[in-house]
Write a protein that holds these residues in place. Structure first.
Motif, PDB file in Angstrom:
ATOM      1  N   LEU A  23       0.936  -1.288   0.027  1.00 16.57           N
ATOM      2  CA  LEU A  23       0.160   0.129   0.154  1.00 16.57           C
ATOM      3  C   LEU A  23       0.969   1.196   0.153  1.00 16.57           C
ATOM      4  CD1 LEU A  23      -2.699   1.477   0.278  1.00 16.57           C
ATOM      5  CD2 LEU A  23      -2.453   1.202   2.780  1.00 16.57           C
ATOM      6  N   PRO A 148      -8.342   6.069  -7.650  1.00 18.31           N
ATOM      7  CA  PRO A 148      -7.654   5.600  -6.374  1.00 18.31           C
ATOM      8  C   PRO A 148      -8.861   4.945  -5.354  1.00 18.31           C
ATOM      9  CG  PRO A 148      -7.212   7.784  -6.929  1.00 18.31           C
ATOM     10  CD  PRO A 148      -8.194   7.626  -7.664  1.00 18.31           C
ATOM     11  N   PHE A 149      -8.259   3.696  -4.662  1.00 21.11           N
ATOM     12  CA  PHE A 149      -8.961   3.259  -3.695  1.00 21.11           C
ATOM     13  C   PHE A 149     -10.403   2.866  -4.088  1.00 21.11           C
ATOM     14  CE2 PHE A 149      -6.046   6.352  -1.872  1.00 21.11           C
ATOM     15  CZ  PHE A 149      -5.333   5.318  -0.986  1.00 21.11           C
ATOM     16  N   GLU A 150     -10.710   2.651  -5.307  1.00 22.96           N
ATOM     17  CA  GLU A 150     -12.043   2.083  -5.667  1.00 22.96           C
ATOM     18  C   GLU A 150     -11.819   0.610  -5.935  1.00 22.96           C
ATOM     19  OE1 GLU A 150     -15.148   3.038  -5.902  1.00 22.96           O
ATOM     20  OE2 GLU A 150     -14.634   5.127  -5.612  1.00 22.96           O
ATOM     21  N   ARG A 151     -12.797  -0.135  -5.326  1.00 18.28           N
ATOM     22  CA  ARG A 151     -12.867  -1.742  -5.404  1.00 18.28           C
ATOM     23  C   ARG A 151     -14.242  -2.233  -5.738  1.00 18.28           C
ATOM     24  NH1 ARG A 151     -10.290  -4.957  -1.381  1.00 18.28           N
ATOM     25  NH2 ARG A 151     -10.083  -6.544  -3.014  1.00 18.28           N
ATOM     26  N   THR A 163      -6.014  -3.034  -2.696  1.00 18.16           N
ATOM     27  CA  THR A 163      -6.019  -1.548  -2.229  1.00 18.16           C
ATOM     28  C   THR A 163      -6.927  -0.621  -2.966  1.00 18.16           C
ATOM     29  OG1 THR A 163      -3.893  -1.018  -3.244  1.00 18.16           O
ATOM     30  CG2 THR A 163      -3.714  -1.829  -1.077  1.00 18.16           C
ATOM     31  N   GLY A 164      -7.165  -0.932  -4.209  1.00 22.22           N
ATOM     32  CA  GLY A 164      -7.670  -0.157  -5.349  1.00 22.22           C
ATOM     33  C   GLY A 164      -6.825   0.682  -5.836  1.00 22.22           C
ATOM     34  N   LEU A 165      -5.576   0.609  -5.970  1.00 22.42           N
ATOM     35  CA  LEU A 165      -4.470   1.425  -6.484  1.00 22.42           C
ATOM     36  C   LEU A 165      -3.987   0.764  -7.659  1.00 22.42           C
ATOM     37  CD1 LEU A 165      -2.829   2.805  -2.901  1.00 22.42           C
ATOM     38  CD2 LEU A 165      -4.566   3.895  -4.715  1.00 22.42           C
TER      39      LEU A 165
END
Length: 192
Positions: A23, A148-151, A163-165
């Motif tokens: 991360l 960023p950070f989307e899952r 992490t969605g990155l």
């Protein structure tokens, strides 16, 4: 006096540490890309060597989940190119890694590399496609997939770590390389 329990705890600590380090590295990489501190380092490369490197890593990961992984290079004419080996490798590993992560045991993943008509003298356009028959992505989420950070909504509940990155980094690297990236998916059927 409980060595088995201690080993289990140490394993959990190691896994959590690796996830945290991943991360932090991803956040730092996004920050470097967005600040303009990452530059392309184009050198003579063999696309075959890059693909073989990716294949070695992906096959090892796919084997764990009994996922079939195949590569189609029939649309590739020129394999010696100038490109940023490290960044292209990172993009392909992230895309194939996601395919493995979101494909259930016994699934299939295909990577296709195609060379398109020369755009100008001594230039060509290459398309790298990764396709799986995994869990797929809903239409609503596809619009935010590179944020960023989307899952995907159900991945946290199903225990899929991330992490969605990764796709944010991929999108930024593709942009840096003056490329484009597209996603198509059907929930429950897979993604491309």
């Amino acid at each position: 006096n409980e060595p088995k329990k201690i080993l289990d705890y140490l394993g959990r600590i190691e896994t959590a540490s690796e996830q945290l380090l991943g991360l932090i590295n991803n956040i730092l990489e996004i920050s470097r890309i967005e600040s303009g501190k990452i530059q392309l380092e184009e050198t003579p490369c063999s696309l075959l060597d890059i693909i073989k490197d990716v294949q070695k890593i992906v096959l090892a990961q796919a084997e764990i989940k009994n996922i079939a992984f195949s590569i189609n290079l029939s649309g590739l004419q020129h394999t010696n190119v100038y490109c940023d080996h490290e960044k292209l490798n990172r993009i392909l590993l992230c895309l194939t890694g996601n395919a493995i992560k979101y494909t259930e045991n016994g699934g299939r993943i295909y990577m296709t590399v195609t060379e398109h008509k020369e755009a100008a003298y001594n230039y060509a356009v290459y398309q790298f496609m990764v396709e799986d028959n995994g869990i797929g992505i809903s239409e609503n989420y596809i619009k935010r997939i590179f944020d960023p950070f989307e899952r995907v909504e159900n991945t946290t509940l199903s225990g899929i770590h991330g992490t969605g990155l990764g796709l944010t980094i991929v999108k930024n690297l593709v942009d840096l390389m003056s490329g484009t990236i597209e996603v198509s998916s059907s929930r429950g059927k897979g993604s491309k």
